[in-house]
Motif scaffolding. Sequence first.
Motif, short mmCIF file in Angstrom:
data_model
loop_
_atom_site.label_atom_id
_atom_site.label_comp_id
_atom_site.label_asym_id
_atom_site.label_seq_id
_atom_site.Cartn_x
_atom_site.Cartn_y
_atom_site.Cartn_z
N ARG A 245 0.83 -1.21 0.00
CA ARG A 245 0.00 0.00 0.00
C ARG A 245 0.87 1.26 0.00
NH1 ARG A 245 -3.24 -3.01 3.53
NH2 ARG A 245 -2.28 -2.03 5.35
N LYS A 246 1.95 1.22 0.74
CA LYS A 246 2.86 2.37 0.78
C LYS A 246 3.46 2.62 -0.60
CE LYS A 246 6.90 4.19 3.23
NZ LYS A 246 7.92 3.92 4.29
N ALA A 247 3.86 1.55 -1.27
CA ALA A 247 4.43 1.68 -2.61
C ALA A 247 3.39 2.19 -3.60
CB ALA A 247 4.99 0.33 -3.07
N GLU A 248 2.14 1.73 -3.45
CA GLU A 248 1.09 2.16 -4.35
C GLU A 248 0.71 3.62 -4.12
OE1 GLU A 248 -1.29 -1.97 -5.44
OE2 GLU A 248 -1.81 -0.93 -3.57
N ASP A 249 0.73 4.04 -2.85
CA ASP A 249 0.42 5.44 -2.55
C ASP A 249 1.47 6.37 -3.15
OD1 ASP A 249 -1.83 4.73 -1.17
OD2 ASP A 249 -0.87 4.77 0.81
N ALA A 250 2.66 5.85 -3.35
CA ALA A 250 3.75 6.68 -3.89
C ALA A 250 3.76 6.73 -5.41
CB ALA A 250 5.09 6.15 -3.38
N LEU A 251 2.89 5.93 -6.03
CA LEU A 251 2.86 5.92 -7.50
C LEU A 251 2.39 7.26 -8.03
CD1 LEU A 251 1.24 2.43 -8.26
CD2 LEU A 251 3.64 3.07 -8.55
N ASN A 252 3.08 7.79 -9.02
CA ASN A 252 2.71 9.05 -9.63
C ASN A 252 2.05 8.76 -10.98
OD1 ASN A 252 2.46 11.79 -10.11
ND2 ASN A 252 4.55 12.00 -10.94
N LEU A 253 0.87 8.14 -10.89
CA LEU A 253 0.15 7.73 -12.10
C LEU A 253 -1.25 8.34 -12.09
CD1 LEU A 253 1.08 3.93 -12.14
CD2 LEU A 253 2.15 5.75 -13.48
N GLY A 398 5.95 -3.66 -10.04
CA GLY A 398 7.06 -3.10 -9.27
C GLY A 398 7.87 -4.17 -8.56
N SER A 399 9.10 -3.84 -8.25
CA SER A 399 9.97 -4.71 -7.45
C SER A 399 10.16 -4.05 -6.10
CB SER A 399 11.32 -4.90 -8.14
OG SER A 399 11.17 -5.64 -9.33
N LEU A 400 9.78 -4.74 -5.06
CA LEU A 400 9.85 -4.18 -3.71
C LEU A 400 10.88 -4.91 -2.86
CD1 LEU A 400 6.04 -3.74 -2.91
CD2 LEU A 400 7.60 -2.15 -4.04
N ALA A 415 -0.96 -0.69 -8.17
CA ALA A 415 -1.95 0.20 -8.79
C ALA A 415 -2.38 1.28 -7.82
CB ALA A 415 -3.16 -0.61 -9.25
N THR A 416 -2.72 2.43 -8.36
CA THR A 416 -3.30 3.49 -7.52
C THR A 416 -4.72 3.07 -7.13
OG1 THR A 416 -4.23 4.66 -9.42
CG2 THR A 416 -1.97 5.24 -8.77
N LYS A 417 -5.27 3.71 -6.10
CA LYS A 417 -6.63 3.37 -5.66
C LYS A 417 -7.65 3.58 -6.77
CE LYS A 417 -5.81 4.39 -0.76
NZ LYS A 417 -6.16 5.27 0.40
#
Length: 427
Positions: A245-253, A398-400, A415-417
């Motif tokens: 969720r943290k990685a998805e919140d950081a997505l700039n899409l 993504g690779s986490l 994915a973004t929300k």
Amino acid sequence: MNARYFKYTAWCLFFLIILVLTPQTNAQSVDELKNQITSKNSEIAQLEKEIAEYQKKIAATKGQSSTLNAELARLESSKKKLETDVALTRKKISATELTIKKLGSEIATSASKIETNHLAVAAALREMKDADTFNFTVAFLSNDTLSDFLNDYATLESFRGKLEAQILELKKTKTTYEKQKSESEEEKLALTSLQSKLADQRQIVTQNQSEKSVLLSQTKAQEASYQQLLADRIAKKNAVEAEIRKAEDALNLIVNPGSLPATGRGVIKWPFDKVVVTQYFGNTPFATANAQIYKGAGHNGIDLAAAVGTPVKAVLDGTVIGVGDTDLTCPRASYGRWVMVRHNNGLSSVYGHLSLPKVVEGQTVKTGDIVAYSGNTGYTTGPHLHFTLLATQGSQIGSLQSKVPGCGVYRIPLATKEAVLNPLSYL
């Protein structure tokens, strides 16, 4: 009777004898093969009934409490079902081989009939040509009586009719021959597909046996150890989900709503032939009742009931952009084995908890192509398919680098929300 008509009558007899005898060449062997095929189909039907019973047993375990004995019973039912899958595929391979053999025999018979009849028709046509140039005045004078002449003439006209009918029959035989050849090629393709399926099923059986061995090793066959194992999995799953969720919140899409197809039935197809939805999208009763799992985020897809080894089909034409397995570095915490397909209408689909992916990245797929077999990998409460639908513009792979103990670097769809869509809006 005139010698010319005697010769003509001899050709007629020869022609008719050939027509009567030729079709029976392989009749006995074809009938034997048909009987064998019927027997195999009966065995196939019986195995399909057994598989249906095992599927009922597996489905019945879903509502049971999570105990070690219940899990071992589920694994045993899955094992028997998978082994019966293998037996069924072997029977289908045998039946298909017999069908190919039967078609081969029928094709040989048709080809022989065509060749023999072609020669007979050609010879008869040559004879008729000679008869057509014969002077009937001479023929009349050559016969002792009018009755003899009329009999010869009637024989000629009768034979003309038989010959025309046989030419028509010859054309039909050629059509049958071409159809048999086409069916044979289709059966050969089916045989290749079944042989590939058999290899897949054997691999899934091995995975099932390994899963049971690992479970017994981890728990030492102790219920308390199993319950601790479940608690550890939930804790790990929650920690991994928080990272995702943290990685998805950081997505700039940004998702342009205009890039998405209009909602409606049939935009995409179901990934299974037989569909049973076990959990819906969003804040479902199960998601609400299991806050320790979903943390109020809701369910980001739909769950479909499926015994391990069920073929999973592409919901739409597209390109495979990712194939992964989170269990490799972070066991039992997320999707497990997964496949992601990007479609041409602004949507992307994700298939999770798979036992065996059947596609590779960059591969083009058509609607209905098998992309994987369903399974029980990743974090699950039982075998099923987790199906997620995303807006392509708001998703990526993504690779986490996980900080969760026991986990490493793993690839996963993100994915973004706004990009997480309800699949039922398009099915």
